[in-house]
Scaffold this active site. Structure first.
Site, mmCIF file in Angstrom:
data_model
loop_
_atom_site.group_PDB
_atom_site.id
_atom_site.type_symbol
_atom_site.label_atom_id
_atom_site.label_comp_id
_atom_site.label_asym_id
_atom_site.label_seq_id
_atom_site.Cartn_x
_atom_site.Cartn_y
_atom_site.Cartn_z
ATOM 1 N N LYS A 29 -13.457 32.791 56.005
ATOM 2 C CA LYS A 29 -13.069 33.762 55.452
ATOM 3 C C LYS A 29 -14.217 35.103 54.670
ATOM 4 O O LYS A 29 -15.346 34.357 53.820
ATOM 5 C CB LYS A 29 -12.319 34.248 54.427
ATOM 6 N N GLU A 49 -15.421 21.958 56.539
ATOM 7 C CA GLU A 49 -16.945 21.879 55.469
ATOM 8 C C GLU A 49 -17.692 23.214 55.137
ATOM 9 O O GLU A 49 -17.914 24.098 55.656
ATOM 10 C CB GLU A 49 -18.133 21.347 56.956
#
Length: 172
Positions: A95, A121
């Site tokens: 995001k 990750e």
């Protein structure tokens, strides 16, 4: 396909507090980070080796947030459990809220007929500590549907990450 599924875009908690949004977006789904984190540590001076991964390379953290040290790395997982259809390939991107803070979210593609919690990750590319919020949006999943089913799916190959639950470390 996604459990739990949020049909709308959630931007506020029940207490009116602002959240990093999650749920259905224009052409995808914004997934949430669960409250389980594994943060890399150099306490044991281990070498990171994908063929012989040392679990002592991580410190386990459970909570509403996780602080990733400067120029460091952490693993987490999605709240959501995904079941990808045979004619769909799923790509995930971090995001913008996190990207603009120097936090890179990496997820490999979710192949047709893969299922499980997605291991997330996080790379903190900044010289400052970085905060990740549990139970809030961290990445957008984009679903690419084909007009044909694939010849060989992840399930057909009995992929090693099939059905993973929790934060899953590298497997060989």
């Amino acid at each position: 396909m996604i459990e739990p599924f949020e049909p709308g875009q959630i931007k506020q908690g029940g207490d009116g507090q602002r959240l990093v949004s999650y749920g259905t977006s224009s052409y995808g789904y914004d997934g949430r980070c669960a409250d389980e984190f594994k943060v890399f540590t150099n306490i044991n001076s281990a070498v990171v080796d994908p063929k012989a991964f040392d679990q002592n390379s991580f410190v386990d953290i459970q909570g509403d947030e996780c602080i990733i040290p400067p120029n460091s790395f952490a693993l987490a997982r999605t709240v959501e459990y995904f079941r990808i259809p045979r004619n769909v390939l799923t790509i995930c991107l971090g995001k913008s809220t996190y990207a603009r803070c120097g936090i890179i979210v990496n997820v490999t593609p979710l192949e047709p007929e893969w299922e499980g919690h997605v291991t997330l990750e996080f790379s903190n590319t900044t010289p400052l500590p970085a905060r990740i919020y549990a139970n809030e949006g961290v990445a957008q999943f984009l679903f690419l549907a084909s007009d044909e089913v694939c010849e060989t799916s992840y399930a057909d190959r009995a992929g090693k990450y099939m059905g993973q639950r929790g934060v899953t470390l590298p497997r060989t």
